[in-house]
Design a protein around this motif. Sequence first.
Motif, PDB file in Angstrom:
ATOM      1  N   VAL A   1       0.856  -1.191   0.000  1.00  0.00           N
ATOM      2  CA  VAL A   1       0.000   0.000   0.000  1.00  0.00           C
ATOM      3  C   VAL A   1       0.884   1.231   0.000  1.00  0.00           C
ATOM      4  CG1 VAL A   1      -1.847   1.243   1.172  1.00  0.00           C
ATOM      5  CG2 VAL A   1      -1.752  -1.262   1.309  1.00  0.00           C
TER       6      VAL A   1
ATOM      7  N   MET B   1      -1.903  -0.876  -3.947  1.00  0.00           N
ATOM      8  CA  MET B   1      -3.040  -0.050  -3.571  1.00  0.00           C
ATOM      9  C   MET B   1      -2.544   1.267  -2.999  1.00  0.00           C
ATOM     10  SD  MET B   1      -5.570  -2.840  -1.784  1.00  0.00           S
ATOM     11  CE  MET B   1      -6.363  -4.118  -2.777  1.00  0.00           C
TER      12      MET B   1
ATOM     13  N   GLY C   1      -3.641   4.420  -0.312  1.00  0.00           N
ATOM     14  CA  GLY C   1      -4.570   4.760   0.755  1.00  0.00           C
ATOM     15  C   GLY C   1      -3.997   4.446   2.121  1.00  0.00           C
TER      16      GLY C   1
ATOM     17  N   ARG D   1      -6.818  -0.760   3.545  1.00  0.00           N
ATOM     18  CA  ARG D   1      -6.664  -1.454   2.257  1.00  0.00           C
ATOM     19  C   ARG D   1      -6.371  -2.935   2.475  1.00  0.00           C
ATOM     20  NH1 ARG D   1      -9.513   1.914  -0.466  1.00  0.00           N
ATOM     21  NH2 ARG D   1      -8.500   3.891  -0.998  1.00  0.00           N
TER      22      ARG D   1
END
Length: 285
Positions: free
Chosen positions: A39, A80, A82, A87
């Motif tokens: 992430v 990803m 965020g 996530r």
Amino acid sequence: MRAVLATDLSDAIETAIESRTCLECLQRYGIDEIDLVTVTSPNVTAGMPGSDIGGRTKRGLERQRGKLEAEGFGVRTHVMRGTPHRRINGLAERIDADLLIVGSRGQSPLEQRFIGGTARNVARTAARPLLVQRILEHGEEDHEVAAEHLFQRILYATDFSENAERAFEQFDHLETAAQEVTLLHVAPPGRRANGDPDAVSDAEARLGELADQLEERGIETRVVVREGAAVEEILAAEQQFQPTSVLMGSRGRSRMRRLLLGSVSEEVTARADCNVLLVPPAGSR
């Protein structure tokens, strides 16, 4: 079975992925598919001039993917953007994962140990069983996993709550991986002195019933009842019996909905030397 493995592409996580013994333990648990997820911050733009963040991330994931596939896992990769714990947990829910795995880097001695923010936040909000894998740091580039045989020796801490009983069900997966199990209950201090002399005997009897179930599976088992503060006694038992993982429910008898990670399990996860396998309440999904 399917696991979500969170990676920040660091040398520490690389150390865990490179441990064939750790990966074999996951296979004995039943994991044959891994979703490898990293992430990135929403404030980082991969396309910034002169930046190769996107390329480095992709190459790092592919390198780790190759190592996992070489050990026989089916692997999917995810990048990803965020908040990491949201996530990671969101992906676990979307793919119906059986296990979450996050690394927690720490330092020795014990009082300097810490659990990273991402690992702590995943633990507080996870709706799936979570393995917090301890990775020791001996310098910026020198790492080792705290226990390669993830589930060889288990310390199962129970307050006999419904969530603790659910954590015990993990032995359905741990049966072929666990060789030795310590069943531990910590009673409040002074039970005998306060006119409850049978409390410890009752706890021993209940642990004995659980021990019978494990011994029928061929797992060597001991029963331990301590009196005192739960966190301190669990950590003392860890030092005495040297488990490779502590197994416990992520919430005990407290009914406070906001405490998804009880204070006992949170402190044990933060301070334990070994790995911690946390099991959330049944209704948390």
